[in-house]
Design an enzyme around this catalytic site. Structure first.
Site, PDB file in Angstrom:
ATOM      1  N   VAL A 196       5.645  -1.743  11.193  1.00  0.00           N
ATOM      2  CA  VAL A 196       5.142  -0.383  10.944  1.00  0.00           C
ATOM      3  C   VAL A 196       3.640  -0.313  11.231  1.00  0.00           C
ATOM      4  O   VAL A 196       3.113   0.719  11.649  1.00  0.00           O
ATOM      5  CB  VAL A 196       5.429   0.043   9.478  1.00  0.00           C
ATOM      6  CG1 VAL A 196       4.826   1.405   9.158  1.00  0.00           C
ATOM      7  CG2 VAL A 196       6.932   0.071   9.198  1.00  0.00           C
ATOM      8  N   ARG A 215       9.113  14.588  12.525  1.00  0.00           N
ATOM      9  CA  ARG A 215       8.050  15.607  12.536  1.00  0.00           C
ATOM     10  C   ARG A 215       8.434  16.771  13.451  1.00  0.00           C
ATOM     11  O   ARG A 215       8.301  17.943  13.085  1.00  0.00           O
ATOM     12  CB  ARG A 215       6.734  14.969  13.015  1.00  0.00           C
ATOM     13  CG  ARG A 215       6.118  14.095  11.947  1.00  0.00           C
ATOM     14  CD  ARG A 215       4.781  13.518  12.377  1.00  0.00           C
ATOM     15  NE  ARG A 215       4.160  12.858  11.234  1.00  0.00           N
ATOM     16  CZ  ARG A 215       3.417  11.755  11.296  1.00  0.00           C
ATOM     17  NH1 ARG A 215       3.183  11.188  12.473  1.00  0.00           N
ATOM     18  NH2 ARG A 215       2.888  11.232  10.214  1.00  0.00           N
ATOM     19  N   ARG A 275      -5.270   5.358  16.439  1.00  0.00           N
ATOM     20  CA  ARG A 275      -4.482   4.193  16.002  1.00  0.00           C
ATOM     21  C   ARG A 275      -5.005   2.932  16.692  1.00  0.00           C
ATOM     22  O   ARG A 275      -5.000   1.854  16.124  1.00  0.00           O
ATOM     23  CB  ARG A 275      -3.008   4.393  16.349  1.00  0.00           C
ATOM     24  CG  ARG A 275      -2.351   5.526  15.577  1.00  0.00           C
ATOM     25  CD  ARG A 275      -0.901   5.676  15.992  1.00  0.00           C
ATOM     26  NE  ARG A 275      -0.238   6.744  15.252  1.00  0.00           N
ATOM     27  CZ  ARG A 275      -0.159   8.005  15.676  1.00  0.00           C
ATOM     28  NH1 ARG A 275      -0.698   8.355  16.818  1.00  0.00           N
ATOM     29  NH2 ARG A 275       0.458   8.918  14.937  1.00  0.00           N
ATOM     30  N   HIS A 298       3.742   5.044  20.532  1.00  0.00           N
ATOM     31  CA  HIS A 298       3.386   5.800  19.331  1.00  0.00           C
ATOM     32  C   HIS A 298       1.899   6.136  19.401  1.00  0.00           C
ATOM     33  O   HIS A 298       1.075   5.480  18.821  1.00  0.00           O
ATOM     34  CB  HIS A 298       3.683   4.950  18.094  1.00  0.00           C
ATOM     35  CG  HIS A 298       3.459   5.679  16.807  1.00  0.00           C
ATOM     36  ND1 HIS A 298       3.976   6.920  16.547  1.00  0.00           N
ATOM     37  CD2 HIS A 298       2.782   5.332  15.682  1.00  0.00           C
ATOM     38  CE1 HIS A 298       3.622   7.292  15.326  1.00  0.00           C
ATOM     39  NE2 HIS A 298       2.901   6.349  14.787  1.00  0.00           N
ATOM     40  N   GLY A 316       0.839  -1.208   0.000  1.00  0.00           N
ATOM     41  CA  GLY A 316       0.000   0.000   0.000  1.00  0.00           C
ATOM     42  C   GLY A 316       0.864   1.244   0.000  1.00  0.00           C
ATOM     43  O   GLY A 316       1.993   1.225  -0.520  1.00  0.00           O
TER      44      GLY A 316
HETATM   45  N1  LIG Z   1       4.278   3.274  12.743  1.00  0.00           N
HETATM   46  C1  LIG Z   1       3.976   4.386  12.118  1.00  0.00           C
HETATM   47  O1  LIG Z   1       4.494   5.441  12.434  1.00  0.00           O
HETATM   48  C2  LIG Z   1       3.005   4.355  10.958  1.00  0.00           C
HETATM   49  C3  LIG Z   1       2.958   5.422  10.043  1.00  0.00           C
HETATM   50  C4  LIG Z   1       2.081   5.328   8.964  1.00  0.00           C
HETATM   51  C5  LIG Z   1       1.248   4.214   8.818  1.00  0.00           C
HETATM   52  N2  LIG Z   1       1.305   3.239   9.752  1.00  0.00           N
HETATM   53  C6  LIG Z   1       0.466   2.038   9.646  1.00  0.00           C
HETATM   54  O2  LIG Z   1       0.959   1.224   8.599  1.00  0.00           O
HETATM   55  C7  LIG Z   1      -0.115   0.445   8.039  1.00  0.00           C
HETATM   56  C8  LIG Z   1      -0.132   0.618   6.517  1.00  0.00           C
HETATM   57  O3  LIG Z   1      -0.479   1.934   6.173  1.00  0.00           O
HETATM   58  P1  LIG Z   1      -0.709   2.310   4.637  1.00  0.00           P
HETATM   59  O4  LIG Z   1      -0.989   3.760   4.593  1.00  0.00           O
HETATM   60  O5  LIG Z   1       0.376   1.754   3.794  1.00  0.00           O
HETATM   61  O6  LIG Z   1      -2.053   1.488   4.342  1.00  0.00           O
HETATM   62  P2  LIG Z   1      -2.562   0.944   2.921  1.00  0.00           P
HETATM   63  O7  LIG Z   1      -3.996   0.600   3.092  1.00  0.00           O
HETATM   64  O8  LIG Z   1      -2.180   1.892   1.840  1.00  0.00           O
HETATM   65  O9  LIG Z   1      -1.716  -0.404   2.708  1.00  0.00           O
HETATM   66  C9  LIG Z   1      -1.862  -1.528   3.497  1.00  0.00           C
HETATM   67  C10 LIG Z   1      -1.685  -2.741   2.587  1.00  0.00           C
HETATM   68  O10 LIG Z   1      -1.700  -3.920   3.394  1.00  0.00           O
HETATM   69  C11 LIG Z   1      -2.264  -4.932   2.591  1.00  0.00           C
HETATM   70  N3  LIG Z   1      -2.687  -6.069   3.391  1.00  0.00           N
HETATM   71  C12 LIG Z   1      -3.786  -6.207   4.175  1.00  0.00           C
HETATM   72  N4  LIG Z   1      -3.828  -7.437   4.723  1.00  0.00           N
HETATM   73  C13 LIG Z   1      -2.733  -8.095   4.281  1.00  0.00           C
HETATM   74  C14 LIG Z   1      -2.211  -9.402   4.497  1.00  0.00           C
HETATM   75  N5  LIG Z   1      -2.825 -10.276   5.294  1.00  0.00           N
HETATM   76  N6  LIG Z   1      -1.069  -9.739   3.875  1.00  0.00           N
HETATM   77  C15 LIG Z   1      -0.414  -8.869   3.067  1.00  0.00           C
HETATM   78  N7  LIG Z   1      -0.859  -7.616   2.836  1.00  0.00           N
HETATM   79  C16 LIG Z   1      -1.999  -7.237   3.431  1.00  0.00           C
HETATM   80  C17 LIG Z   1      -3.427  -4.221   1.908  1.00  0.00           C
HETATM   81  O11 LIG Z   1      -3.898  -4.945   0.783  1.00  0.00           O
HETATM   82  C18 LIG Z   1      -2.801  -2.890   1.542  1.00  0.00           C
HETATM   83  O12 LIG Z   1      -2.250  -2.893   0.242  1.00  0.00           O
HETATM   84  C19 LIG Z   1      -1.378   0.931   8.750  1.00  0.00           C
HETATM   85  O13 LIG Z   1      -1.697   0.066   9.828  1.00  0.00           O
HETATM   86  C20 LIG Z   1      -0.977   2.300   9.281  1.00  0.00           C
HETATM   87  O14 LIG Z   1      -1.744   2.690  10.408  1.00  0.00           O
HETATM   88  C21 LIG Z   1       2.171   3.284  10.812  1.00  0.00           C
END
Ligand SMILES: NC(=O)c1ccc[n+]([C@@H]2O[C@H](COP(=O)([O-])OP(=O)(O)OC[C@H]3O[C@@H](n4cnc5c(N)ncnc54)[C@H](O)[C@@H]3O)[C@@H](O)[C@H]2O)c1
Length: 310
Positions: free
Chosen positions: A118, A151, A88, A175, A11
């Site tokens: 992540v 940030r 979150r 976080h 994603g």
């Molecule tokens: N730690 C941090 O600071 C931080 C920062 C940004 C985003 N995030 C988190 O990271 C995650 C991803 O965010 P994003 O914006 O890329 O979301 P997104 O929806 O763009 O991408 C997530 C991807 O995961 C895939 N997915 C779902 N289930 C799956 C599985 N079982 N196996 C393989 N792939 C699978 C989906 O098809 C999708 O393509 C979210 O949980 C978000 O909250 C964390």
């Protein structure tokens, strides 16, 4: 490339991380997602940019895990992101199942990898990965502090009209809204920001940092931040791949450090080939300690939710 990194979740964060890893020519990249065609399409698109971007990293997309075999690092971004109005923590039930499933698969094919989590809620998802993988604690970590610190650094540079490169910042804790930015350890060209800004302005920047993720969610409306999160995960990966031994704030499994036991929390760590090679303990004021404890309580609460889900 002689190094291999698998990014699970193609994603926004995952695909951007794949792009940055390849363009920095750090490793070959395997992109995995559950949606058919998406990781293959994005990997091919990124590969077709390589002649222009001038790198020789190989990019492969897949729905299975065989291609990930023998990875040095696996970055787990699979799951759902927040929508406006969500915290979150609202993601926990969906993402715990996804992250567990992904961890079991990647640890089977890459038993010696370092795992960088992540997916949110970050600290809780680190626990899921730690337990499901059975890996030693130095090879399981979460990305949050590098992003939160970046940030804070951005806001400091905007406030003082100085280069971001002159800024350093430290953000500890979980976080979430209880994260603990540390102005005393945040500097511009080595000068603590407490010497350069009023307490009111620092407090305002600290609050903006703690709400940094929500600010972007509010603007985008259809997803959460991904450019800076991808950069942050890749900075961690780079330090490990090149054995740079950078000190970076990461979610690490604590066993007594900072007075905390059996919990993933954001603390400064040294990142090298072996993953977390050292947890750095810095002294905290009474006020900072109290904020860190409050943040630990929030993470503990999520762990309880996880137990109920199991
Ligand atoms: N730690 C941090 O600071 C931080 C920062 C940004 C985003 N995030 C988190 O990271 C995650 C991803 O965010 P994003 O914006 O890329 O979301 P997104 O929806 O763009 O991408 C997530 C991807 O995961 C895939 N997915 C779902 N289930 C799956 C599985 N079982 N196996 C393989 N792939 C699978 C989906 O098809 C999708 O393509 C979210 O949980 C978000 O909250 C964390």
């Amino acid at each position: 490339m002689d190094k291999k990194v698998t990014v699970v979740g193609a994603g926004n964060v995952g695909a951007t991380a794949a792009q940055r890893l390849a363009e920095k020519e750090l490793c070959d990249v395997v992109l995995i997602d559950i949606i058919e065609g998406v990781p293959q399409g994005k990997a091919l698109d990124l590969a077709e940019a390589a002649p222009i971007e001038k790198h020789d990293a190989r990019l492969t997309g897949s729905n299975g895990y065989e291609t990930s075999e023998g990875s040095d690092i696996v970055i787990i971004t699979a799951g759902i992101p927040r929508k406006p109005g969500m915290s979150r923590d609202d993601l926990i039930s969906t993402n715990a199942g996804i992250v567990k499933d992904v961890t079991l698969k990647v640890s089977e094919f890459s038993p010696n990898a370092v795992l960088i989590v992540v997916s949110n809620p970050l600290d809780a998802m680190c626990h899921v990965t730690y337990e499901a993988s059975g890996f030693p604690k130095n090879r399981v970590m979460g990305m949050a502090g590098v992003l939160d610190s970046a940030r804070f650094r951005t806001f400091i540079s905007m406030e003082l009209d100085v280069s971001v490169e002159n800024t350093t910042a430290f953000v500890l804790g979980g976080h979430g809204d209880t994260m603990v930015p540390l102005p005393r350890y945040s500097t511009v060209a080595g000068i603590p920001i407490t010497e350069l800004m009023s307490k009111e302005r620092i407090d305002a920047l600290v609050e903006r940092t703690a709400n940094g993720g929500a600010e972007i969610v509010g603007l985008l409306k259809t997803g959460s931040a991904f450019y800076a999160p991808a950069s942050a995960a890749v900075e961690m990966a780079e330090s490990i791949l090149k054995d740079k031994k950078k000190i970076l704030p990461c979610a690490a499994y604590l066993e007594g450090e900072y007075g905390i036991n059996d919990l993933f929390m954001g603390v400064p760590v040294k990142l090298g080939t072996n993953g977390i090679e050292e947890i750095i303990e810095i002294s905290l004021t009474e006020e900072e300690k109290a904020a860190f404890e409050k943040s630990a309580d929030a993470v503990r609460e999520l762990k309880t939710v996880l137990k109920k889900l199991a």
